[in-house]
Motif scaffolding. Structure first.
Motif, PDB file in Angstrom:
ATOM      1  N   THR A   1       0.831  -1.203   0.000  1.00  0.00           N
ATOM      2  CA  THR A   1       0.000   0.000   0.000  1.00  0.00           C
ATOM      3  C   THR A   1       0.866   1.254   0.000  1.00  0.00           C
ATOM      4  N   ALA A   2       1.932   1.241   0.793  1.00  0.00           N
ATOM      5  CA  ALA A   2       2.821   2.407   0.863  1.00  0.00           C
ATOM      6  C   ALA A   2       3.476   2.688  -0.477  1.00  0.00           C
ATOM      7  N   TRP A   3       3.945   1.658  -1.180  1.00  0.00           N
ATOM      8  CA  TRP A   3       4.615   1.965  -2.446  1.00  0.00           C
ATOM      9  C   TRP A   3       3.642   2.271  -3.560  1.00  0.00           C
ATOM     10  N   VAL A   4       2.411   1.746  -3.483  1.00  0.00           N
ATOM     11  CA  VAL A   4       1.407   2.131  -4.486  1.00  0.00           C
ATOM     12  C   VAL A   4       1.028   3.600  -4.308  1.00  0.00           C
ATOM     13  N   VAL A   5       0.813   4.008  -3.053  1.00  0.00           N
ATOM     14  CA  VAL A   5       0.495   5.413  -2.785  1.00  0.00           C
ATOM     15  C   VAL A   5       1.672   6.301  -3.190  1.00  0.00           C
ATOM     16  N   ALA A   6       2.895   5.851  -2.914  1.00  0.00           N
ATOM     17  CA  ALA A   6       4.082   6.629  -3.284  1.00  0.00           C
ATOM     18  C   ALA A   6       4.176   6.790  -4.795  1.00  0.00           C
ATOM     19  N   LEU A   7       3.877   5.740  -5.545  1.00  0.00           N
ATOM     20  CA  LEU A   7       3.900   5.855  -7.010  1.00  0.00           C
ATOM     21  C   LEU A   7       2.864   6.860  -7.499  1.00  0.00           C
ATOM     22  N   LEU A   8       1.674   6.800  -6.930  1.00  0.00           N
ATOM     23  CA  LEU A   8       0.639   7.771  -7.310  1.00  0.00           C
ATOM     24  C   LEU A   8       1.075   9.199  -6.970  1.00  0.00           C
ATOM     25  N   LEU A   9       1.602   9.382  -5.772  1.00  0.00           N
ATOM     26  CA  LEU A   9       2.088  10.711  -5.371  1.00  0.00           C
ATOM     27  C   LEU A   9       3.230  11.176  -6.277  1.00  0.00           C
ATOM     28  N   PHE A  10       4.082  10.257  -6.674  1.00  0.00           N
ATOM     29  CA  PHE A  10       5.193  10.598  -7.544  1.00  0.00           C
ATOM     30  C   PHE A  10       4.694  11.163  -8.870  1.00  0.00           C
TER      31      PHE A  10
ATOM     32  N   ILE B   1       7.882   3.283   3.347  1.00  0.00           N
ATOM     33  CA  ILE B   1       8.275   2.128   2.532  1.00  0.00           C
ATOM     34  C   ILE B   1       9.513   1.460   3.119  1.00  0.00           C
ATOM     35  N   ILE B   2      10.505   2.251   3.465  1.00  0.00           N
ATOM     36  CA  ILE B   2      11.741   1.697   4.022  1.00  0.00           C
ATOM     37  C   ILE B   2      11.468   1.036   5.368  1.00  0.00           C
ATOM     38  N   GLY B   3      10.632   1.656   6.193  1.00  0.00           N
ATOM     39  CA  GLY B   3      10.308   1.086   7.508  1.00  0.00           C
ATOM     40  C   GLY B   3       9.560  -0.225   7.410  1.00  0.00           C
ATOM     41  N   THR B   4       8.521  -0.270   6.573  1.00  0.00           N
ATOM     42  CA  THR B   4       7.771  -1.526   6.434  1.00  0.00           C
ATOM     43  C   THR B   4       8.622  -2.600   5.763  1.00  0.00           C
ATOM     44  N   GLY B   5       9.471  -2.195   4.841  1.00  0.00           N
ATOM     45  CA  GLY B   5      10.388  -3.155   4.217  1.00  0.00           C
ATOM     46  C   GLY B   5      11.378  -3.724   5.220  1.00  0.00           C
ATOM     47  N   ALA B   6      11.868  -2.870   6.111  1.00  0.00           N
ATOM     48  CA  ALA B   6      12.798  -3.339   7.151  1.00  0.00           C
ATOM     49  C   ALA B   6      12.094  -4.308   8.098  1.00  0.00           C
ATOM     50  N   LEU B   7      10.840  -4.022   8.433  1.00  0.00           N
ATOM     51  CA  LEU B   7      10.087  -4.932   9.299  1.00  0.00           C
ATOM     52  C   LEU B   7       9.835  -6.271   8.607  1.00  0.00           C
TER      53      LEU B   7
ATOM     54  N   ILE C   1      18.410  -9.190  -0.158  1.00  0.00           N
ATOM     55  CA  ILE C   1      19.349  -8.057  -0.067  1.00  0.00           C
ATOM     56  C   ILE C   1      19.387  -7.324  -1.405  1.00  0.00           C
ATOM     57  N   VAL C   2      19.392  -8.071  -2.506  1.00  0.00           N
ATOM     58  CA  VAL C   2      19.349  -7.453  -3.833  1.00  0.00           C
ATOM     59  C   VAL C   2      18.065  -6.643  -3.988  1.00  0.00           C
ATOM     60  N   LYS C   3      16.938  -7.190  -3.528  1.00  0.00           N
ATOM     61  CA  LYS C   3      15.666  -6.489  -3.632  1.00  0.00           C
ATOM     62  C   LYS C   3      15.689  -5.188  -2.819  1.00  0.00           C
ATOM     63  N   VAL C   4      16.283  -5.227  -1.650  1.00  0.00           N
ATOM     64  CA  VAL C   4      16.405  -4.018  -0.831  1.00  0.00           C
ATOM     65  C   VAL C   4      17.216  -2.956  -1.578  1.00  0.00           C
ATOM     66  N   LEU C   5      18.339  -3.361  -2.132  1.00  0.00           N
ATOM     67  CA  LEU C   5      19.196  -2.409  -2.843  1.00  0.00           C
ATOM     68  C   LEU C   5      18.508  -1.825  -4.073  1.00  0.00           C
ATOM     69  N   VAL C   6      17.798  -2.676  -4.816  1.00  0.00           N
ATOM     70  CA  VAL C   6      17.093  -2.194  -6.008  1.00  0.00           C
ATOM     71  C   VAL C   6      15.921  -1.301  -5.587  1.00  0.00           C
ATOM     72  N   GLY C   7      15.267  -1.619  -4.469  1.00  0.00           N
ATOM     73  CA  GLY C   7      14.194  -0.768  -3.958  1.00  0.00           C
ATOM     74  C   GLY C   7      14.699   0.621  -3.584  1.00  0.00           C
ATOM     75  N   VAL C   8      15.864   0.677  -2.958  1.00  0.00           N
ATOM     76  CA  VAL C   8      16.473   1.978  -2.642  1.00  0.00           C
ATOM     77  C   VAL C   8      16.854   2.703  -3.929  1.00  0.00           C
ATOM     78  N   TRP C   9      17.268   1.956  -4.935  1.00  0.00           N
ATOM     79  CA  TRP C   9      17.585   2.529  -6.252  1.00  0.00           C
ATOM     80  C   TRP C   9      16.338   3.165  -6.861  1.00  0.00           C
ATOM     81  N   VAL C  10      15.191   2.503  -6.748  1.00  0.00           N
ATOM     82  CA  VAL C  10      13.931   3.057  -7.261  1.00  0.00           C
ATOM     83  C   VAL C  10      13.618   4.377  -6.561  1.00  0.00           C
ATOM     84  N   ILE C  11      13.727   4.391  -5.234  1.00  0.00           N
ATOM     85  CA  ILE C  11      13.447   5.604  -4.474  1.00  0.00           C
ATOM     86  C   ILE C  11      14.426   6.713  -4.865  1.00  0.00           C
ATOM     87  N   GLY C  12      15.697   6.361  -5.029  1.00  0.00           N
ATOM     88  CA  GLY C  12      16.693   7.345  -5.441  1.00  0.00           C
ATOM     89  C   GLY C  12      16.409   7.917  -6.822  1.00  0.00           C
ATOM     90  N   ALA C  13      15.995   7.059  -7.742  1.00  0.00           N
ATOM     91  CA  ALA C  13      15.669   7.529  -9.095  1.00  0.00           C
ATOM     92  C   ALA C  13      14.454   8.458  -9.064  1.00  0.00           C
TER      93      ALA C  13
END
Length: 117
Positions: free
Chosen positions: A7-16, A44-50, A63-75
């Protein structure tokens, strides 16, 4: 927790995409939307960490998914920042699309994800 993360990343995509369109229209509300989007980055980072914490032994693909997820946020953030400064964002859009495809693929492939039948 998986549903909160999705839900957090879907809302984030819409907000983006709303923020990108507001920036293109030179709306003064674009800055406010960007701040709200940054709050969703943290969610997103908090729920992903949990989610990652709930796994007993963490496979390397997570770990790869975490890094690529941070890459998405950075982009996403670089697209918004460079667009607000009037600079080219083409390379960051390409990175965003590639990283998003990878992270969604890994999210569906790994055991904590959803299975599409």
């Amino acid at each position: 927790m998986t549903h909160a993360h999705i839900t957090a990343w879907v809302v984030a995509l819409l907000l983006f995409f709303v923020t990108v369109s507001l920036q293109r229209g030179n709306s003064p509300k674009a800055r406010m939307m960007q701040m709200i989007l940054r709050l969703f980055y943290l969610i997103i980072i908090g729920t992903g960490a949990l989610l990652l914490h709930s796994i007993a032994s963490i496979p390397p693909l997570y770990i790869v998914k975490v890094l690529v997820g941070v890459w998405v946020i950075g982009a996403m953030e670089m697209i918004l920042v460079r667009a607000s400064k009037g600079k080219s964002t083409n390379m960051f859009w390409l990175q965003f699309v590639i990283a998003f495809i990878i992270v969604v693929y890994l999210g569906l492939k790994l055991p904590l994800g959803f299975y599409l039948s």
